[in-house]
Design a protein around this motif. Sequence first.
Motif, PDB file in Angstrom:
ATOM      1  N   TRP A 205       0.931  -1.170   0.098  1.00 33.53           N
ATOM      2  CA  TRP A 205       0.065   0.010  -0.029  1.00 33.53           C
ATOM      3  C   TRP A 205       0.961   1.201  -0.071  1.00 33.53           C
ATOM      4  O   TRP A 205       0.724   2.495  -0.641  1.00 33.53           O
ATOM      5  CB  TRP A 205      -0.842  -0.250   1.339  1.00 33.53           C
ATOM      6  CG  TRP A 205      -2.073  -0.973   0.992  1.00 33.53           C
ATOM      7  CD1 TRP A 205      -2.409  -2.225   0.995  1.00 33.53           C
ATOM      8  CD2 TRP A 205      -3.529  -0.253   0.882  1.00 33.53           C
ATOM      9  NE1 TRP A 205      -3.702  -2.392   0.823  1.00 33.53           N
ATOM     10  CE2 TRP A 205      -4.424  -1.420   0.652  1.00 33.53           C
ATOM     11  CE3 TRP A 205      -4.004   0.839   0.621  1.00 33.53           C
ATOM     12  CZ2 TRP A 205      -5.607  -1.244   0.432  1.00 33.53           C
ATOM     13  CZ3 TRP A 205      -5.378   1.045   0.384  1.00 33.53           C
ATOM     14  CH2 TRP A 205      -6.195  -0.181   0.356  1.00 33.53           C
ATOM     15  N   TYR A 206       1.971   1.206   0.665  1.00 32.73           N
ATOM     16  CA  TYR A 206       3.049   2.355   0.629  1.00 32.73           C
ATOM     17  C   TYR A 206       3.738   2.435  -0.898  1.00 32.73           C
ATOM     18  O   TYR A 206       3.854   3.522  -1.340  1.00 32.73           O
ATOM     19  CB  TYR A 206       3.917   2.240   1.699  1.00 32.73           C
ATOM     20  CG  TYR A 206       3.386   2.292   3.046  1.00 32.73           C
ATOM     21  CD1 TYR A 206       3.381   3.782   3.599  1.00 32.73           C
ATOM     22  CD2 TYR A 206       2.740   1.121   3.841  1.00 32.73           C
ATOM     23  CE1 TYR A 206       2.934   3.932   5.044  1.00 32.73           C
ATOM     24  CE2 TYR A 206       2.489   1.223   5.045  1.00 32.73           C
ATOM     25  CZ  TYR A 206       2.544   2.530   5.822  1.00 32.73           C
ATOM     26  OH  TYR A 206       1.792   2.840   6.967  1.00 32.73           O
ATOM     27  N   ARG A 207       4.071   1.176  -1.074  1.00 38.47           N
ATOM     28  CA  ARG A 207       5.119   1.190  -2.291  1.00 38.47           C
ATOM     29  C   ARG A 207       4.356   1.814  -3.724  1.00 38.47           C
ATOM     30  O   ARG A 207       4.849   2.186  -4.616  1.00 38.47           O
ATOM     31  CB  ARG A 207       5.482  -0.304  -2.344  1.00 38.47           C
ATOM     32  CG  ARG A 207       6.383  -0.554  -1.392  1.00 38.47           C
ATOM     33  CD  ARG A 207       6.756  -1.934  -1.257  1.00 38.47           C
ATOM     34  NE  ARG A 207       7.645  -2.240  -0.059  1.00 38.47           N
ATOM     35  CZ  ARG A 207       7.713  -3.473   0.399  1.00 38.47           C
ATOM     36  NH1 ARG A 207       7.208  -4.437  -0.167  1.00 38.47           N
ATOM     37  NH2 ARG A 207       8.584  -3.698   1.628  1.00 38.47           N
ATOM     38  N   HIS A 208       2.935   1.212  -3.755  1.00 34.83           N
ATOM     39  CA  HIS A 208       2.265   1.496  -4.949  1.00 34.83           C
ATOM     40  C   HIS A 208       1.484   2.856  -4.948  1.00 34.83           C
ATOM     41  O   HIS A 208       1.109   3.196  -5.787  1.00 34.83           O
ATOM     42  CB  HIS A 208       1.165   0.568  -4.934  1.00 34.83           C
ATOM     43  CG  HIS A 208       1.498  -0.970  -5.226  1.00 34.83           C
ATOM     44  ND1 HIS A 208       0.913  -1.925  -5.868  1.00 34.83           N
ATOM     45  CD2 HIS A 208       2.861  -1.424  -5.299  1.00 34.83           C
ATOM     46  CE1 HIS A 208       1.601  -3.020  -6.173  1.00 34.83           C
ATOM     47  NE2 HIS A 208       2.901  -2.680  -5.657  1.00 34.83           N
ATOM     48  N   ASN A 209       1.556   3.482  -3.744  1.00 34.94           N
ATOM     49  CA  ASN A 209       0.847   4.815  -3.607  1.00 34.94           C
ATOM     50  C   ASN A 209       1.600   6.123  -3.116  1.00 34.94           C
ATOM     51  O   ASN A 209       1.212   7.052  -3.135  1.00 34.94           O
ATOM     52  CB  ASN A 209      -0.313   4.771  -2.432  1.00 34.94           C
ATOM     53  CG  ASN A 209      -1.345   3.694  -3.186  1.00 34.94           C
ATOM     54  OD1 ASN A 209      -2.047   4.129  -3.997  1.00 34.94           O
ATOM     55  ND2 ASN A 209      -1.710   2.622  -2.363  1.00 34.94           N
ATOM     56  N   LEU A 210       3.195   5.847  -3.247  1.00 36.64           N
ATOM     57  CA  LEU A 210       3.719   6.932  -3.020  1.00 36.64           C
ATOM     58  C   LEU A 210       3.771   8.103  -3.758  1.00 36.64           C
ATOM     59  O   LEU A 210       3.577   9.350  -3.421  1.00 36.64           O
ATOM     60  CB  LEU A 210       5.313   6.436  -3.055  1.00 36.64           C
ATOM     61  CG  LEU A 210       6.187   7.538  -2.376  1.00 36.64           C
ATOM     62  CD1 LEU A 210       6.023   7.818  -0.659  1.00 36.64           C
ATOM     63  CD2 LEU A 210       7.539   7.033  -2.468  1.00 36.64           C
ATOM     64  N   LYS A 211       3.483   7.729  -5.042  1.00 40.35           N
ATOM     65  CA  LYS A 211       3.272   8.923  -5.999  1.00 40.35           C
ATOM     66  C   LYS A 211       1.947   9.625  -5.988  1.00 40.35           C
ATOM     67  O   LYS A 211       1.716  10.814  -5.883  1.00 40.35           O
ATOM     68  CB  LYS A 211       3.399   8.423  -7.610  1.00 40.35           C
ATOM     69  CG  LYS A 211       5.044   7.985  -7.735  1.00 40.35           C
ATOM     70  CD  LYS A 211       4.801   7.662  -9.447  1.00 40.35           C
ATOM     71  CE  LYS A 211       6.303   7.245  -9.580  1.00 40.35           C
ATOM     72  NZ  LYS A 211       6.300   6.699 -11.255  1.00 40.35           N
ATOM     73  N   SER A 212       0.857   8.878  -5.313  1.00 36.77           N
ATOM     74  CA  SER A 212      -0.342   9.516  -5.342  1.00 36.77           C
ATOM     75  C   SER A 212      -0.237  10.209  -4.017  1.00 36.77           C
ATOM     76  O   SER A 212      -1.175  11.375  -4.244  1.00 36.77           O
ATOM     77  CB  SER A 212      -1.360   8.266  -4.996  1.00 36.77           C
ATOM     78  OG  SER A 212      -1.608   7.425  -6.145  1.00 36.77           O
ATOM     79  N   ILE A 213       0.569   9.873  -3.076  1.00 39.94           N
ATOM     80  CA  ILE A 213       0.545  10.912  -2.027  1.00 39.94           C
ATOM     81  C   ILE A 213       1.026  12.288  -2.262  1.00 39.94           C
ATOM     82  O   ILE A 213       0.562  13.142  -1.861  1.00 39.94           O
ATOM     83  CB  ILE A 213       1.379  10.189  -0.898  1.00 39.94           C
ATOM     84  CG1 ILE A 213       0.520   9.066  -0.201  1.00 39.94           C
ATOM     85  CG2 ILE A 213       1.615  11.443   0.445  1.00 39.94           C
ATOM     86  CD1 ILE A 213       1.564   8.161   0.761  1.00 39.94           C
ATOM     87  N   THR A 214       2.524  12.211  -3.086  1.00 38.26           N
ATOM     88  CA  THR A 214       3.108  13.273  -3.203  1.00 38.26           C
ATOM     89  C   THR A 214       2.311  14.058  -4.319  1.00 38.26           C
ATOM     90  O   THR A 214       2.419  15.249  -4.141  1.00 38.26           O
ATOM     91  CB  THR A 214       4.350  13.108  -3.589  1.00 38.26           C
ATOM     92  OG1 THR A 214       4.265  12.109  -4.795  1.00 38.26           O
ATOM     93  CG2 THR A 214       5.281  12.364  -2.771  1.00 38.26           C
ATOM     94  N   ALA A 215       1.353  13.503  -5.213  1.00 31.95           N
ATOM     95  CA  ALA A 215       0.813  14.306  -6.109  1.00 31.95           C
ATOM     96  C   ALA A 215      -0.500  15.005  -5.347  1.00 31.95           C
ATOM     97  O   ALA A 215      -1.023  15.840  -6.279  1.00 31.95           O
ATOM     98  CB  ALA A 215       0.268  13.292  -7.273  1.00 31.95           C
ATOM     99  N   GLY A 216      -1.002  14.373  -4.253  1.00 29.58           N
ATOM    100  CA  GLY A 216      -2.219  15.009  -3.699  1.00 29.58           C
ATOM    101  C   GLY A 216      -3.539  14.556  -4.627  1.00 29.58           C
ATOM    102  O   GLY A 216      -3.437  13.658  -5.544  1.00 29.58           O
ATOM    103  N   ILE A 217      -4.539  14.948  -4.105  1.00 28.95           N
ATOM    104  CA  ILE A 217      -6.080  14.598  -4.715  1.00 28.95           C
ATOM    105  C   ILE A 217      -6.578  15.957  -4.864  1.00 28.95           C
ATOM    106  O   ILE A 217      -6.406  16.910  -4.352  1.00 28.95           O
ATOM    107  CB  ILE A 217      -6.622  13.648  -4.241  1.00 28.95           C
ATOM    108  CG1 ILE A 217      -7.248  13.951  -2.515  1.00 28.95           C
ATOM    109  CG2 ILE A 217      -5.899  12.231  -3.938  1.00 28.95           C
ATOM    110  CD1 ILE A 217      -7.879  12.943  -1.790  1.00 28.95           C
TER     111      ILE A 217
END
Length: 283
Positions: A205-217
């Motif tokens: 969950w961390y490895r596949h979503n690191l870009k999603s965290i830094t990109a925001g929503i």
Amino acid sequence: MRSKTWISKGGSLMFHVKQLMINNIQYEFVDEGQGTPVLLLHGFPDSKKLWYQMIPELTQQGYRVIVPDLRGYGNTEVAASYQIQDSAADMFSLLTQLGISRAHVIGHDWGAFLGWYLAAHYEAQVISYTALSVGHPNGYLRSGGLKQLVKGSYIGLFVIPGVAERVLAAGDYKVLTKMAEDDRLHQHWYMDLTRPGRLSAGLNWYRHNLKSITAGIETVNVPVMGIIGTQDPALTTAQMKGSEKYVYGSFDYYEIAGGHWLPETHGDQLNQLIIPFLSRQRS
């Protein structure tokens, strides 16, 4: 459908457990009560058991509570992808298969990040959103400051395949003992994560979503309540407070004198805050 007995702080509880195939993944979830639906989303390293202390009061207050094991956790199958958009699509499909068009959403930890995503991208299906511990990703990135960067430094370890698994499993999973805020949490984590492939599934969950965290929503238009423990070792109160900037609906904010796993350690207090908030929202 089957039932499971759960030994809670107050004694034995019986919950109805179901399984559904959702996007080629076998999901297990609790489906309890009748009334307006509430979707409860756990995070790492938990399962649906995190919410068992809160379910009885929610159902007694007239809510239908849906509590899934998310991808790779509990008794839901491991998956190839743990990207947040895939789990959000799973939750939409879960509600659809259950005949639910709209639901309140409550999320903790990674489940909170998933809840923020649902509130932003599935607005028509979300009546309200309650975020526990983890604020809006933009608030996390921009309002937490240096203190949040330090508190979140463990993520740098968690995203390294193999290394994180060895560190967390060392000494018969001794790190879990340090992380857990009570014995029952530790027992659940140990039982779940020592199964083959399950620790890696949770870390993915961390490895596949690191870009999603830094990109925001995107910003969120539904009513939101944010609750955080003032002694949370991983998250600052500032990142939750800062979430208000990214909520165009109402934003209620509360602090609890507790740590990170509030649904386990402060379930009654959470219900006292959440249930009135839910009752004020139009379904």
